[in-house]
Design a protein around this motif. Sequence first.
Motif, PDB file in Angstrom:
ATOM      1  N   ALA A  62       4.982 -37.994 -13.037  1.00 35.71           N
ATOM      2  CA  ALA A  62       5.773 -39.190 -12.763  1.00 35.71           C
ATOM      3  C   ALA A  62       6.122 -39.293 -11.283  1.00 35.71           C
ATOM      4  CB  ALA A  62       7.051 -39.166 -13.605  1.00 35.71           C
ATOM      5  N   GLN A  63       6.489 -38.171 -10.674  1.00 38.40           N
ATOM      6  CA  GLN A  63       6.800 -38.190  -9.244  1.00 38.40           C
ATOM      7  C   GLN A  63       5.565 -38.543  -8.413  1.00 38.40           C
ATOM      8  OE1 GLN A  63       9.808 -34.938  -7.878  1.00 38.40           O
ATOM      9  NE2 GLN A  63       8.694 -34.073  -9.621  1.00 38.40           N
ATOM     10  N   ALA A  64       4.414 -38.028  -8.836  1.00 43.00           N
ATOM     11  CA  ALA A  64       3.182 -38.350  -8.104  1.00 43.00           C
ATOM     12  C   ALA A  64       2.905 -39.847  -8.128  1.00 43.00           C
ATOM     13  CB  ALA A  64       2.002 -37.571  -8.702  1.00 43.00           C
ATOM     14  N   GLN A  65       3.161 -40.497  -9.268  1.00 44.24           N
ATOM     15  CA  GLN A  65       2.954 -41.949  -9.343  1.00 44.24           C
ATOM     16  C   GLN A  65       3.978 -42.698  -8.499  1.00 44.24           C
ATOM     17  OE1 GLN A  65       0.283 -43.757 -11.337  1.00 44.24           O
ATOM     18  NE2 GLN A  65       0.968 -44.771  -9.463  1.00 44.24           N
ATOM     19  N   GLN A  66       5.203 -42.209  -8.451  1.00 44.70           N
ATOM     20  CA  GLN A  66       6.216 -42.832  -7.591  1.00 44.70           C
ATOM     21  C   GLN A  66       5.809 -42.736  -6.122  1.00 44.70           C
ATOM     22  OE1 GLN A  66       9.651 -40.561  -8.786  1.00 44.70           O
ATOM     23  NE2 GLN A  66      10.242 -41.994 -10.402  1.00 44.70           N
ATOM     24  N   ILE A  67       5.322 -41.565  -5.714  1.00 43.29           N
ATOM     25  CA  ILE A  67       4.876 -41.385  -4.327  1.00 43.29           C
ATOM     26  C   ILE A  67       3.669 -42.266  -4.035  1.00 43.29           C
ATOM     27  CG2 ILE A  67       3.880 -39.721  -2.714  1.00 43.29           C
ATOM     28  CD1 ILE A  67       5.559 -37.563  -4.146  1.00 43.29           C
ATOM     29  N   ALA A  68       2.726 -42.329  -4.982  1.00 38.39           N
ATOM     30  CA  ALA A  68       1.533 -43.165  -4.780  1.00 38.39           C
ATOM     31  C   ALA A  68       1.912 -44.636  -4.649  1.00 38.39           C
ATOM     32  CB  ALA A  68       0.561 -42.965  -5.942  1.00 38.39           C
ATOM     33  N   ASN A  69       2.855 -45.108  -5.456  1.00 39.60           N
ATOM     34  CA  ASN A  69       3.273 -46.507  -5.391  1.00 39.60           C
ATOM     35  C   ASN A  69       4.016 -46.838  -4.102  1.00 39.60           C
ATOM     36  OD1 ASN A  69       2.127 -47.040  -7.846  1.00 39.60           O
ATOM     37  ND2 ASN A  69       4.050 -47.217  -8.977  1.00 39.60           N
ATOM     38  N   SER A  70       4.691 -45.835  -3.526  1.00 44.35           N
ATOM     39  CA  SER A  70       5.471 -46.099  -2.309  1.00 44.35           C
ATOM     40  C   SER A  70       4.589 -46.455  -1.117  1.00 44.35           C
ATOM     41  CB  SER A  70       6.337 -44.877  -1.969  1.00 44.35           C
ATOM     42  OG  SER A  70       5.524 -43.764  -1.598  1.00 44.35           O
ATOM     43  N   THR A  71       3.336 -46.017  -1.138  1.00 47.61           N
ATOM     44  CA  THR A  71       2.417 -46.340  -0.038  1.00 47.61           C
ATOM     45  C   THR A  71       1.247 -47.210  -0.492  1.00 47.61           C
ATOM     46  OG1 THR A  71       1.177 -44.276  -0.439  1.00 47.61           O
ATOM     47  CG2 THR A  71       2.992 -44.186   1.150  1.00 47.61           C
ATOM     48  N   ALA A  72       1.305 -47.708  -1.715  1.00 50.41           N
ATOM     49  CA  ALA A  72       0.159 -48.456  -2.264  1.00 50.41           C
ATOM     50  C   ALA A  72      -0.113 -49.739  -1.477  1.00 50.41           C
ATOM     51  CB  ALA A  72       0.411 -48.775  -3.732  1.00 50.41           C
ATOM     52  N   GLU A  73       0.923 -50.473  -1.139  1.00 51.36           N
ATOM     53  CA  GLU A  73       0.723 -51.773  -0.471  1.00 51.36           C
ATOM     54  C   GLU A  73       0.096 -51.599   0.901  1.00 51.36           C
ATOM     55  OE1 GLU A  73       3.309 -55.756   0.801  1.00 51.36           O
ATOM     56  OE2 GLU A  73       4.244 -54.126  -0.341  1.00 51.36           O
ATOM     57  N   GLN A  74       0.590 -50.662   1.685  1.00 49.65           N
ATOM     58  CA  GLN A  74       0.042 -50.487   3.026  1.00 49.65           C
ATOM     59  C   GLN A  74      -1.346 -49.862   2.999  1.00 49.65           C
ATOM     60  OE1 GLN A  74       3.290 -47.853   4.301  1.00 49.65           O
ATOM     61  NE2 GLN A  74       1.791 -46.232   4.633  1.00 49.65           N
ATOM     62  N   ASP A  75      -1.672 -49.135   1.920  1.00 49.68           N
ATOM     63  CA  ASP A  75      -3.002 -48.538   1.801  1.00 49.68           C
ATOM     64  C   ASP A  75      -3.989 -49.444   1.083  1.00 49.68           C
ATOM     65  OD1 ASP A  75      -1.977 -46.312   3.031  1.00 49.68           O
ATOM     66  OD2 ASP A  75      -1.751 -45.130   1.196  1.00 49.68           O
ATOM     67  N   GLY A  76      -3.528 -50.597   0.611  1.00 50.88           N
ATOM     68  CA  GLY A  76      -4.413 -51.507  -0.090  1.00 50.88           C
ATOM     69  C   GLY A  76      -4.764 -51.054  -1.491  1.00 50.88           C
ATOM     70  N   ARG A  77      -3.871 -50.285  -2.121  1.00 49.76           N
ATOM     71  CA  ARG A  77      -4.088 -49.821  -3.488  1.00 49.76           C
ATOM     72  C   ARG A  77      -3.174 -50.571  -4.448  1.00 49.76           C
ATOM     73  NH1 ARG A  77      -1.800 -45.630  -3.975  1.00 49.76           N
ATOM     74  NH2 ARG A  77      -1.105 -44.999  -1.894  1.00 49.76           N
ATOM     75  N   PRO A  78      -3.536 -50.625  -5.733  1.00 51.09           N
ATOM     76  CA  PRO A  78      -2.674 -51.313  -6.696  1.00 51.09           C
ATOM     77  C   PRO A  78      -1.411 -50.496  -6.994  1.00 51.09           C
ATOM     78  CG  PRO A  78      -4.530 -50.299  -7.826  1.00 51.09           C
ATOM     79  CD  PRO A  78      -4.800 -50.146  -6.358  1.00 51.09           C
ATOM     80  N   VAL A  79      -0.325 -51.207  -7.240  1.00 50.60           N
ATOM     81  CA  VAL A  79       0.899 -50.561  -7.704  1.00 50.60           C
ATOM     82  C   VAL A  79       0.777 -50.415  -9.220  1.00 50.60           C
ATOM     83  CG1 VAL A  79       3.401 -50.766  -7.939  1.00 50.60           C
ATOM     84  CG2 VAL A  79       2.269 -51.508  -5.822  1.00 50.60           C
ATOM     85  N   ARG A  80       0.810 -49.191  -9.680  1.00 49.49           N
ATOM     86  CA  ARG A  80       0.534 -48.922 -11.086  1.00 49.49           C
ATOM     87  C   ARG A  80       1.811 -48.590 -11.858  1.00 49.49           C
ATOM     88  NH1 ARG A  80      -4.039 -46.197  -8.635  1.00 49.49           N
ATOM     89  NH2 ARG A  80      -6.015 -47.074  -9.354  1.00 49.49           N
ATOM     90  N   ARG A  81       1.783 -48.940 -13.122  1.00 53.14           N
ATOM     91  CA  ARG A  81       2.796 -48.448 -14.054  1.00 53.14           C
ATOM     92  C   ARG A  81       2.277 -47.154 -14.690  1.00 53.14           C
ATOM     93  NH1 ARG A  81       3.999 -53.713 -17.608  1.00 53.14           N
ATOM     94  NH2 ARG A  81       1.734 -53.925 -17.297  1.00 53.14           N
ATOM     95  N   ILE A  82       3.136 -46.495 -15.441  1.00 55.76           N
ATOM     96  CA  ILE A  82       2.784 -45.187 -15.981  1.00 55.76           C
ATOM     97  C   ILE A  82       2.900 -45.200 -17.497  1.00 55.76           C
ATOM     98  CG2 ILE A  82       5.147 -44.291 -15.763  1.00 55.76           C
ATOM     99  CD1 ILE A  82       3.877 -41.585 -14.956  1.00 55.76           C
ATOM    100  N   LYS A  83       1.911 -44.609 -18.151  1.00 58.65           N
ATOM    101  CA  LYS A  83       1.922 -44.532 -19.607  1.00 58.65           C
ATOM    102  C   LYS A  83       2.915 -43.465 -20.065  1.00 58.65           C
ATOM    103  CE  LYS A  83      -2.564 -44.012 -19.582  1.00 58.65           C
ATOM    104  NZ  LYS A  83      -3.968 -43.789 -20.017  1.00 58.65           N
ATOM    105  N   ALA A  84       3.674 -43.813 -21.101  1.00 55.72           N
ATOM    106  CA  ALA A  84       4.716 -42.888 -21.540  1.00 55.72           C
ATOM    107  C   ALA A  84       4.913 -42.972 -23.049  1.00 55.72           C
ATOM    108  CB  ALA A  84       6.038 -43.192 -20.833  1.00 55.72           C
ATOM    109  N   HIS A  85       5.179 -41.791 -23.661  1.00 55.14           N
ATOM    110  CA  HIS A  85       5.658 -41.728 -25.038  1.00 55.14           C
ATOM    111  C   HIS A  85       7.180 -41.869 -24.994  1.00 55.14           C
ATOM    112  CE1 HIS A  85       1.832 -40.476 -26.756  1.00 55.14           C
ATOM    113  NE2 HIS A  85       1.744 -39.497 -25.874  1.00 55.14           N
TER     114      HIS A  85
END
Length: 270
Positions: free
Chosen positions: A80-103
């Motif tokens: 979950a933390q890895a996805q939060q970190i990835a989303n924090s730089t997604a816009e400037q890196d040109g990557r999609p902001v993703r949601r996370i699958k969860a039970h």
Amino acid sequence: MATAVSTPPTEPGTHEEEAPQIVLLDPALVVRDECNAREEDIEPDEDLINSVKEIGVEEPISVRPRPNGTFGVFKGWRRAQAQQIANSTAEQDGRPVRRIKAHVREDLIGRDGWTRFLSLVENKHREGMSERDILKSQELSLIDMSDVERRQASRALGVSRNAAKQAKAAQRLDDATLRRAAAGGMDLEQTAQLAEVASVPGASAVCCGRSSATRTRATAGAATGTRRWRCSRPNRPMPPPGPRPRKTSRRRASCCSGGPRTVRRTRPGR
């Protein structure tokens, strides 16, 4: 925001409880659950972060709802933390902001002991969980359970019904001794016994490198002060069980014909 994701049906009768539904969560809404068993090494490494940046989190995390509208993660907090970190730089890196699958486990609301137990089962077999985290989680989860849950959890962990007390005792050992005990194959009961004799010089050196039966005799001997405890000479082998061998000694004797001579006298074993 949570969005439901369809999951394949499970075969009837394969699970005692209904399988939790998988939803897509905004990573900003997930926090570490206070009953997450892992308390050390909780940060994601660079390899995990780079992987999540490229493909997202493939394996769903497990959460339970919190009163303030967030979700507590008790399985998969590093993902979950890895996805939060990835989303924090997604816009400037040109990557999609993703949601996370969860039970989402609404059935665990108010069941802190069982939540911690499930987190322990998840993390115990993953790399990096410390022996102290395992012991602490065993103690706290088993204490905060009903008798029925405690019996089931004890069977699942392969420990006795006194595991909570033993885990609490074992936590008195330092980290280095805990690691040696685990590497030497000591189970929870033996580790707790080692904690009881930790003040005896050489106790960990003797116990951590011996077989299960010998460790049990050594810790018991240290606790009772019997002669089988060899803490001052840790490299000396333990004597076998049963009667000690008979000893012999020499003495000087005289007789009328031959004068002084050496004879052997047998002394009974102790």
